[in-house]
Design a protein around this motif. Structure first.
Motif, PDB file in Angstrom:
ATOM      1  N   LEU A  36     -10.027 -13.319  34.597  1.00 29.64           N
ATOM      2  CA  LEU A  36     -11.375 -13.711  34.993  1.00 29.64           C
ATOM      3  C   LEU A  36     -11.587 -13.393  36.471  1.00 29.64           C
ATOM      4  CD1 LEU A  36     -11.624 -17.147  33.151  1.00 29.64           C
ATOM      5  CD2 LEU A  36     -12.068 -14.830  32.280  1.00 29.64           C
ATOM      6  N   LEU A  37     -12.557 -12.535  36.738  1.00 29.55           N
ATOM      7  CA  LEU A  37     -12.853 -12.111  38.106  1.00 29.55           C
ATOM      8  C   LEU A  37     -14.037 -12.871  38.681  1.00 29.55           C
ATOM      9  CD1 LEU A  37     -12.643  -8.223  37.770  1.00 29.55           C
ATOM     10  CD2 LEU A  37     -10.991  -9.711  38.908  1.00 29.55           C
ATOM     11  N   LYS A  38     -14.054 -12.945  39.986  1.00 31.47           N
ATOM     12  CA  LYS A  38     -15.178 -13.470  40.761  1.00 31.47           C
ATOM     13  C   LYS A  38     -15.651 -14.815  40.198  1.00 31.47           C
ATOM     14  CE  LYS A  38     -17.350  -9.427  40.582  1.00 31.47           C
ATOM     15  NZ  LYS A  38     -18.290  -8.363  40.826  1.00 31.47           N
ATOM     16  N   GLY A  39     -16.930 -14.983  39.923  1.00 30.92           N
ATOM     17  CA  GLY A  39     -17.464 -16.278  39.521  1.00 30.92           C
ATOM     18  C   GLY A  39     -16.979 -16.769  38.170  1.00 30.92           C
ATOM     19  N   LEU A  59     -20.955 -12.076  34.041  1.00 32.48           N
ATOM     20  CA  LEU A  59     -19.572 -12.526  33.886  1.00 32.48           C
ATOM     21  C   LEU A  59     -18.673 -11.302  34.047  1.00 32.48           C
ATOM     22  CD1 LEU A  59     -20.066 -14.826  30.772  1.00 32.48           C
ATOM     23  CD2 LEU A  59     -19.955 -15.513  33.184  1.00 32.48           C
ATOM     24  N   ASP A  60     -17.801 -11.342  35.043  1.00 33.43           N
ATOM     25  CA  ASP A  60     -16.895 -10.232  35.324  1.00 33.43           C
ATOM     26  C   ASP A  60     -15.526 -10.552  34.747  1.00 33.43           C
ATOM     27  OD1 ASP A  60     -18.510  -8.431  37.180  1.00 33.43           O
ATOM     28  OD2 ASP A  60     -18.757 -10.401  38.104  1.00 33.43           O
ATOM     29  N   ILE A  61     -15.062  -9.677  33.851  1.00 36.25           N
ATOM     30  CA  ILE A  61     -13.819  -9.919  33.131  1.00 36.25           C
ATOM     31  C   ILE A  61     -12.995  -8.638  33.154  1.00 36.25           C
ATOM     32  CG2 ILE A  61     -12.815 -10.615  30.928  1.00 36.25           C
ATOM     33  CD1 ILE A  61     -15.619 -11.853  30.287  1.00 36.25           C
ATOM     34  N   LEU A  62     -11.778  -8.726  33.661  1.00 36.05           N
ATOM     35  CA  LEU A  62     -10.900  -7.566  33.764  1.00 36.05           C
ATOM     36  C   LEU A  62      -9.988  -7.485  32.546  1.00 36.05           C
ATOM     37  CD1 LEU A  62      -9.745  -5.208  35.501  1.00 36.05           C
ATOM     38  CD2 LEU A  62      -8.201  -6.907  36.539  1.00 36.05           C
ATOM     39  N   CYS A  63      -9.954  -6.300  31.949  1.00 36.48           N
ATOM     40  CA  CYS A  63      -9.031  -6.013  30.851  1.00 36.48           C
ATOM     41  C   CYS A  63      -8.215  -4.787  31.240  1.00 36.48           C
ATOM     42  CB  CYS A  63      -9.789  -5.701  29.559  1.00 36.48           C
ATOM     43  SG  CYS A  63     -10.711  -7.093  28.914  1.00 36.48           S
ATOM     44  N   ARG A  64      -7.043  -4.692  30.710  1.00 31.81           N
ATOM     45  CA  ARG A  64      -6.249  -3.485  30.940  1.00 31.81           C
ATOM     46  C   ARG A  64      -7.015  -2.312  30.342  1.00 31.81           C
ATOM     47  NH1 ARG A  64      -1.815  -4.354  33.929  1.00 31.81           N
ATOM     48  NH2 ARG A  64      -0.837  -6.378  33.631  1.00 31.81           N
ATOM     49  N   ARG A  65      -6.935  -1.176  31.013  1.00 30.42           N
ATOM     50  CA  ARG A  65      -7.708   0.001  30.591  1.00 30.42           C
ATOM     51  C   ARG A  65      -7.487   0.331  29.114  1.00 30.42           C
ATOM     52  NH1 ARG A  65     -10.624   3.616  33.116  1.00 30.42           N
ATOM     53  NH2 ARG A  65      -9.965   2.964  35.187  1.00 30.42           N
ATOM     54  N   THR A 109     -12.375  -2.386  33.947  1.00 33.03           N
ATOM     55  CA  THR A 109     -11.093  -1.726  33.753  1.00 33.03           C
ATOM     56  C   THR A 109     -10.359  -1.614  35.080  1.00 33.03           C
ATOM     57  OG1 THR A 109     -12.169   0.421  33.976  1.00 33.03           O
ATOM     58  CG2 THR A 109     -11.844  -0.427  31.726  1.00 33.03           C
ATOM     59  N   GLU A 110     -11.054  -1.885  36.154  1.00 31.30           N
ATOM     60  CA  GLU A 110     -10.501  -1.939  37.507  1.00 31.30           C
ATOM     61  C   GLU A 110     -11.053  -3.194  38.164  1.00 31.30           C
ATOM     62  OE1 GLU A 110      -8.298   0.132  38.669  1.00 31.30           O
ATOM     63  OE2 GLU A 110      -8.494   1.896  37.383  1.00 31.30           O
ATOM     64  N   ALA A 111     -10.259  -3.825  39.006  1.00 29.01           N
ATOM     65  CA  ALA A 111     -10.700  -5.058  39.653  1.00 29.01           C
ATOM     66  C   ALA A 111     -11.810  -4.799  40.671  1.00 29.01           C
ATOM     67  CB  ALA A 111      -9.518  -5.752  40.336  1.00 29.01           C
ATOM     68  N   LEU A 112     -11.755  -3.667  41.324  1.00 35.51           N
ATOM     69  CA  LEU A 112     -12.708  -3.335  42.386  1.00 35.51           C
ATOM     70  C   LEU A 112     -13.155  -1.883  42.240  1.00 35.51           C
ATOM     71  CD1 LEU A 112     -10.634  -4.996  45.219  1.00 35.51           C
ATOM     72  CD2 LEU A 112     -12.884  -5.787  44.453  1.00 35.51           C
ATOM     73  N   SER A 113     -14.222  -1.535  42.931  1.00 35.49           N
ATOM     74  CA  SER A 113     -14.698  -0.154  42.908  1.00 35.49           C
ATOM     75  C   SER A 113     -13.696   0.755  43.634  1.00 35.49           C
ATOM     76  CB  SER A 113     -16.067  -0.047  43.569  1.00 35.49           C
ATOM     77  OG  SER A 113     -15.939  -0.267  44.964  1.00 35.49           O
ATOM     78  N   PHE A 114     -13.930   2.047  43.532  1.00 35.87           N
ATOM     79  CA  PHE A 114     -13.000   3.042  44.068  1.00 35.87           C
ATOM     80  C   PHE A 114     -12.642   2.795  45.530  1.00 35.87           C
ATOM     81  CE2 PHE A 114     -12.241   7.124  46.179  1.00 35.87           C
ATOM     82  CZ  PHE A 114     -11.096   7.514  45.512  1.00 35.87           C
ATOM     83  N   LEU A 140      -6.142 -15.062  32.252  1.00 37.63           N
ATOM     84  CA  LEU A 140      -5.446 -14.988  33.531  1.00 37.63           C
ATOM     85  C   LEU A 140      -6.432 -15.281  34.647  1.00 37.63           C
ATOM     86  CD1 LEU A 140      -3.919 -11.917  32.140  1.00 37.63           C
ATOM     87  CD2 LEU A 140      -2.376 -13.466  33.295  1.00 37.63           C
ATOM     88  N   ALA A 141      -5.911 -15.833  35.735  1.00 34.39           N
ATOM     89  CA  ALA A 141      -6.727 -16.104  36.918  1.00 34.39           C
ATOM     90  C   ALA A 141      -5.862 -15.888  38.154  1.00 34.39           C
ATOM     91  CB  ALA A 141      -7.272 -17.530  36.881  1.00 34.39           C
ATOM     92  N   LEU A 142      -6.513 -15.563  39.238  1.00 34.22           N
ATOM     93  CA  LEU A 142      -5.810 -15.349  40.496  1.00 34.22           C
ATOM     94  C   LEU A 142      -5.647 -16.659  41.258  1.00 34.22           C
ATOM     95  CD1 LEU A 142      -7.679 -12.123  41.627  1.00 34.22           C
ATOM     96  CD2 LEU A 142      -5.285 -12.292  40.899  1.00 34.22           C
ATOM     97  N   PRO A 143      -4.553 -16.810  41.986  1.00 35.97           N
ATOM     98  CA  PRO A 143      -4.436 -17.949  42.896  1.00 35.97           C
ATOM     99  C   PRO A 143      -5.524 -17.844  43.978  1.00 35.97           C
ATOM    100  CG  PRO A 143      -2.334 -16.779  42.682  1.00 35.97           C
ATOM    101  CD  PRO A 143      -3.380 -15.948  41.994  1.00 35.97           C
ATOM    102  N   ASP A 144      -5.858 -18.964  44.580  1.00 43.00           N
ATOM    103  CA  ASP A 144      -6.958 -19.007  45.550  1.00 43.00           C
ATOM    104  C   ASP A 144      -6.939 -17.884  46.594  1.00 43.00           C
ATOM    105  OD1 ASP A 144      -7.996 -21.203  44.242  1.00 43.00           O
ATOM    106  OD2 ASP A 144      -7.299 -22.654  45.732  1.00 43.00           O
TER     107      ASP A 144
END
Length: 178
Positions: A36-39, A59-65, A109-114, A140-144
């Protein structure tokens, strides 16, 4: 009037939480555990009372490519439809919508832009993510500190805040709140 607006916001957040929970459940049903990304992170993790006030467009959600197509199909099975990409993107699939849902969904498929990936590669983001479970499923979630870094890089590099001399207040607020 202000209290009524905030109550409406809280109801929209509740609906977003349920929406995201259904998405996590759909992904889990096909073997995908999203990050789960961002908000989105703030909807399913209890990280402080300030989180209820944080708004989001999607809703921003990261998945493996290699799992992105499977994740998109899982969304289609529960009624989501995708639109055409109206702008170039290298880091997520086309937006997906569900009628009556409060937010669109971006399957990243990527956490951030190029530009920002040069600073923080997606694989590093995956390496720092921690598995979580709740009534909606596994994700999954990132630590603070890593959540803050991704947010700041998104606003200041991906969204070009720094070169435009714009300080993103949402990212600054999150930084001050965590």
């Amino acid at each position: 009037m202000l209290l009524a607006a905030y109550d409406a916001h809280l109801e929209r957040q509740r609906r977003r939480r349920d929406q995201l929970g259904a998405i996590v459940n759909a992904f889990n049903s096909v073997g995908v555990e999203p990050l789960l990304l961002k908000g989105s992170r703030y909807l399913l993790l209890d990280t402080g009372s300030w989180c209820e006030a944080r708004d989001m467009r999607d809703l921003d959600i990261l998945c493996r490519r290699d799992e992105a197509a499977k994740a998109a199909k899982a969304l289609e099975r529960i009624g989501y439809r995708s639109g055409e990409i109206s702008f170039p993107t290298d880091h997520h699939l086309p937006l997906m919508w569900l009628e009556q849902a409060p937010s669109a969904v971006e399957v990243h498929t990527e956490a951030l832009s190029f530009e920002a990936r040069e600073i923080l590669p997606t694989e590093t983001v995956w390496q720092h993510a921690a598995r979580r479970t709740n009534e909606y499923g596994a994700f999954l979630a990132l630590p603070d500190p890593w959540q803050l870094l991704v947010g700041l890089l998104h606003h200041q590099v991906s969204d070009r805040g720094y070169p435009r001399r714009v300080l993103a207040l949402k990212a600054l607020w999150e930084f001050a709140s965590i």
